[in-house]
Design a protein around this motif. Structure first.
Motif: not given
Length: 332
Positions: A202-204, A227-230, A270-271, A163-164
């Motif tokens: 992901g994003a904030i 693949d995975s987006i927080p 992902r929430i 994750n980055h």
């Protein structure tokens, strides 16, 4: 806009335009249910009713030289957080056991700092080898800016995902931090991909960005093929640059989650951090767009009580996705 029609077009391979993306964020509050109905069509097509659970192990807290404006661990923050150096392999393994016992399939080892030291990578690698053997969890590492030899070592040890987060749009990046560049973040994700590690980025949301910035970050993550987006919603912490920022409401957060689903239809959405304070009583509705959540506490803020998350998912009629070892243990 007919959201059901757009959802079907997305399922058939359409990439939504910037105009359509902005229309999602600008949807009337009266139409949020229709928007989510379309988002759920996409979510159900790719993931059915399954939900992935994730748990964070904060392996190193504080002492970070970076100046990220949202972060209580940054060099500029005066927030009174707990600070400690990198934890032991044994402590990482204890956290993995808790994740396994609670049917949490993805275990996230997170450490503050610009990037990992050689010792940090060695400790994580040794721990991951045992985690994979004992528990079979999906392991995600989040250790900062990554070098190629570090990525290779983590992959060899069995790290599944790195994750980055991009955090925000390239245009808005310098408002959030100046101690590293947007390109530094993209490059780290690309290095992880190069060595066969699944990219998580992901994003904030809520950091004084525009709606155009939100659209840009969703599209950037699509181009990056994460693949995975927080999707984090800013939980403003006193003592940080963004303290007192409160731009979000639950209905807008639902629109953001829908946008991420329409833009990245087949990806794990992902929430993540800040869902409790921003979605509040509408947290269950977010699961009609997202298919993954963090369970338990975050890095320096508290999460919702674990049983509340399990009850929420049960009430929704969703099914927790188990690892093979967890599924086997459940039948013994």
């Amino acid at each position: 806009m007919n959201w059901k029609t757009l959802a079907q077009e997305v399922i058939e391979g359409k990439e939504i335009s910037n105009e359509e993306a902005l229309s999602i964020l600008n949807t009337s509050d009266d139409d949020v249910l229709a928007l989510l109905d379309g988002a759920y069509d996409i979510r159900r097509h790719y993931f059915g009713k399954k939900v992935k659970l994730n748990m964070i192990m904060n392996a190193k807290s504080g002492f970070c030289p970076e100046d990220c404006g949202y972060c209580s661990q940054s060099s500029k923050s005066t927030a009174p957080i707990e600070k400690y150096p990198f934890i032991s392999k044994e402590e990482i393994l204890e956290g993995a056991k808790r994740a396994f016992d609670n049917n949490i399939g993805t275990y996230c080892i997170v450490a503050s700092g610009r990037g990992p030291t050689r010792k940090d990578v060695r400790v994580v690698s040794e721990a991951v080898e045992e985690i994979k053997e004992k528990y079979g969890l999906t392991v995600c590492a989040c250790l900062g800016i990554l070098k190629e030899e570090q990525a290779e070592q983590l992959k060899t040890a069995g790290v599944d995902r790195y994750n980055h987060n991009l955090n925000t749009s390239e245009r808005h990046h310098d408002f959030i931090t100046t101690s590293h560049t947007y390109k530094d973040r993209v490059d780290t994700v690309e290095i992880a991909k190069k060595y066969g590690i699944s990219p998580c980025s992901g994003a904030i949301i809520g950091m004084k960005e525009t709606k155009e910035d939100v659209v840009d970050i969703t599209r950037a993550l699509r181009r990056l093929n994460a693949d995975s987006i927080p999707v984090n919603f800013l939980h403003a912490i006193d003592g940080t640059k963004l303290e007192g920022t409160n731009e979000l409401n639950p209905r807008y957060c639902l629109k953001v989650l829908a946008l991420f689903r329409y833009m990245n239809p087949s990806k794990e959405i992902r929430i993540s951090g800040g869902r409790e304070v921003n979605l509040r009583s509408l947290q269950p509705m977010g699961m009609y767009a997202a298919n993954s959540i963090f369970v338990g506490d975050y890095l320096t803020t508290d999460g919702q009580e674990r049983n509340s998350d399990f009850h929420m998912l049960e009430d929704l009629g969703f099914e927790i996705e188990l690892t093979e070892k967890q599924a086997l243990a459940a039948h013994l």
